[in-house]
Scaffold this motif. Structure first.
Motif, mmCIF file in Angstrom:
data_model
loop_
_atom_site.group_PDB
_atom_site.id
_atom_site.type_symbol
_atom_site.label_atom_id
_atom_site.label_comp_id
_atom_site.label_asym_id
_atom_site.label_seq_id
_atom_site.Cartn_x
_atom_site.Cartn_y
_atom_site.Cartn_z
ATOM 1 N N LEU A 8 0.827 -1.200 0.000
ATOM 2 C CA LEU A 8 0.000 0.000 0.000
ATOM 3 C C LEU A 8 0.869 1.261 0.000
ATOM 4 O O LEU A 8 0.599 2.215 -0.728
ATOM 5 N N ALA A 9 1.937 1.225 0.794
ATOM 6 C CA ALA A 9 2.866 2.360 0.839
ATOM 7 C C ALA A 9 3.583 2.534 -0.501
ATOM 8 O O ALA A 9 3.767 3.658 -0.970
ATOM 9 N N ALA A 10 3.974 1.427 -1.129
ATOM 10 C CA ALA A 10 4.633 1.508 -2.436
ATOM 11 C C ALA A 10 3.687 2.095 -3.477
ATOM 12 O O ALA A 10 4.093 2.911 -4.317
ATOM 13 N N ASN A 11 2.422 1.710 -3.427
ATOM 14 C CA ASN A 11 1.437 2.291 -4.342
ATOM 15 C C ASN A 11 1.272 3.783 -4.088
ATOM 16 O O ASN A 11 1.141 4.573 -5.023
ATOM 17 N N LEU A 17 3.776 9.506 -9.203
ATOM 18 C CA LEU A 17 4.763 9.440 -10.287
ATOM 19 C C LEU A 17 4.099 8.998 -11.592
ATOM 20 O O LEU A 17 4.405 9.533 -12.667
ATOM 21 N N ALA A 18 3.186 8.038 -11.504
ATOM 22 C CA ALA A 18 2.464 7.591 -12.697
ATOM 23 C C ALA A 18 1.572 8.702 -13.241
ATOM 24 O O ALA A 18 1.492 8.922 -14.453
ATOM 25 N N LYS A 19 0.925 9.422 -12.347
ATOM 26 C CA LYS A 19 0.083 10.549 -12.765
ATOM 27 C C LYS A 19 0.921 11.600 -13.486
ATOM 28 O O LYS A 19 0.520 12.109 -14.540
ATOM 29 N N ILE A 46 -5.695 8.994 -15.409
ATOM 30 C CA ILE A 46 -5.351 9.980 -14.379
ATOM 31 C C ILE A 46 -6.469 10.105 -13.353
ATOM 32 O O ILE A 46 -6.217 10.147 -12.147
ATOM 33 N N SER A 47 -7.715 10.146 -13.812
ATOM 34 C CA SER A 47 -8.820 10.271 -12.855
ATOM 35 C C SER A 47 -8.932 9.024 -11.975
ATOM 36 O O SER A 47 -9.231 9.129 -10.780
ATOM 37 N N LEU A 48 -8.674 7.843 -12.533
ATOM 38 C CA LEU A 48 -8.685 6.621 -11.729
ATOM 39 C C LEU A 48 -7.553 6.628 -10.700
ATOM 40 O O LEU A 48 -7.748 6.217 -9.550
ATOM 41 N N ILE A 49 -6.384 7.100 -11.108
ATOM 42 C CA ILE A 49 -5.263 7.204 -10.175
ATOM 43 C C ILE A 49 -5.612 8.176 -9.044
ATOM 44 O O ILE A 49 -5.355 7.885 -7.866
ATOM 45 N N GLU A 50 -6.205 9.311 -9.383
ATOM 46 C CA GLU A 50 -6.562 10.302 -8.363
ATOM 47 C C GLU A 50 -7.556 9.729 -7.352
ATOM 48 O O GLU A 50 -7.419 9.948 -6.140
ATOM 49 N N MET A 51 -8.551 8.991 -7.831
ATOM 50 C CA MET A 51 -9.529 8.387 -6.918
ATOM 51 C C MET A 51 -8.869 7.347 -6.016
ATOM 52 O O MET A 51 -9.093 7.330 -4.799
ATOM 53 N N ARG A 100 4.749 -0.253 -13.464
ATOM 54 C CA ARG A 100 3.722 -1.209 -13.030
ATOM 55 C C ARG A 100 2.391 -0.511 -12.755
ATOM 56 O O ARG A 100 1.334 -0.988 -13.139
ATOM 57 N N VAL A 101 2.457 0.648 -12.104
ATOM 58 C CA VAL A 101 1.234 1.400 -11.813
ATOM 59 C C VAL A 101 0.613 1.912 -13.111
ATOM 60 O O VAL A 101 -0.603 1.827 -13.300
ATOM 61 N N CYS A 102 1.417 2.427 -14.023
ATOM 62 C CA CYS A 102 0.896 2.910 -15.310
ATOM 63 C C CYS A 102 0.196 1.798 -16.069
ATOM 64 O O CYS A 102 -0.905 1.992 -16.592
ATOM 65 N N LYS A 103 0.808 0.642 -16.130
ATOM 66 C CA LYS A 103 0.189 -0.487 -16.829
ATOM 67 C C LYS A 103 -1.138 -0.865 -16.192
ATOM 68 O O LYS A 103 -2.129 -1.100 -16.888
ATOM 69 N N ARG A 104 -1.158 -0.918 -14.860
ATOM 70 C CA ARG A 104 -2.385 -1.304 -14.161
ATOM 71 C C ARG A 104 -3.515 -0.328 -14.486
ATOM 72 O O ARG A 104 -4.642 -0.735 -14.764
ATOM 73 N N TYR A 105 -3.218 0.966 -14.512
ATOM 74 C CA TYR A 105 -4.269 1.946 -14.765
ATOM 75 C C TYR A 105 -4.623 2.077 -16.237
ATOM 76 O O TYR A 105 -5.742 2.456 -16.564
ATOM 77 N N LEU A 106 -3.729 1.741 -17.114
ATOM 78 C CA LEU A 106 -4.099 1.707 -18.536
ATOM 79 C C LEU A 106 -5.066 0.555 -18.803
ATOM 80 O O LEU A 106 -5.987 0.694 -19.608
ATOM 81 N N PHE A 107 -4.882 -0.566 -18.122
ATOM 82 C CA PHE A 107 -5.829 -1.667 -18.273
ATOM 83 C C PHE A 107 -7.171 -1.348 -17.625
ATOM 84 O O PHE A 107 -8.212 -1.773 -18.109
ATOM 85 N N LYS A 108 -7.171 -0.567 -16.539
ATOM 86 C CA LYS A 108 -8.413 -0.165 -15.889
ATOM 87 C C LYS A 108 -9.175 0.875 -16.709
ATOM 88 O O LYS A 108 -10.394 0.957 -16.630
ATOM 89 N N ALA A 109 -8.479 1.673 -17.473
ATOM 90 C CA ALA A 109 -9.086 2.801 -18.183
ATOM 91 C C ALA A 109 -9.712 2.415 -19.514
ATOM 92 O O ALA A 109 -10.108 3.289 -20.278
#
Length: 127
Positions: A8-11, A17-19, A46-51, A100-109
């Motif tokens: 959770l802390a790493a995220n 940084l991903a944003k 970006i909006s998913l990352i912010e939430m 890793r975070v960018c990939k995860r949110y691109l798949f979510k978006a």
């Protein structure tokens, strides 16, 4: 600290940084011809990352009482209960975390809404 809390802390560290990476990409693509599809796609990421960042921040502070502050480009100070310390990362480690975070949110978006209209007017040529 258990493994779930460390993740959770790493995220929490990698999400901003991903944003920033997506916003940097948007500035690059904004100068190209018809970048609307990618801009809408990254807007959604970006909006998913912010939430998720807000929810992560709330969980870290209110549930776990873990406080993380950035004190350098690759250094973060943390305080958990009566224990504190410093996490130092190499630029490569931060880059890997961010990818890793960018990939995860691109798949979510994937189900993003089309706000810009130029690519919706595209009609493929008859074959």
């Amino acid at each position: 600290m258990d493994q779930a809390l460390k993740q959770l802390a790493a995220n929490f560290i990698a999400m901003p940084l991903a944003k920033a990476a997506f916003k940097h990409d948007q500035q690059y693509f904004d100068g190209l011809h018809d970048p609307d599809f990618y801009l809408d796609f990254t807007d959604e990421a970006i909006s998913l990352i912010e939430m998720d960042l807000a929810a992560t921040k709330k969980q870290l502070y209110s549930k776990y009482h873990l406080d993380i502050k950035r004190i350098g480009k690759t250094t973060y100070k943390w305080k958990y209960k009566n224990i504190s310390g410093v996490w130092s990362y190499t630029p490569e480690q931060l880059k890997d975390m961010t990818v890793r975070v960018c990939k995860r949110y691109l798949f979510k978006a994937v189900g993003f809404k089309q706000k810009r209209a130029s690519y919706m007017k595209f009609v493929p040529p008859d074959v």
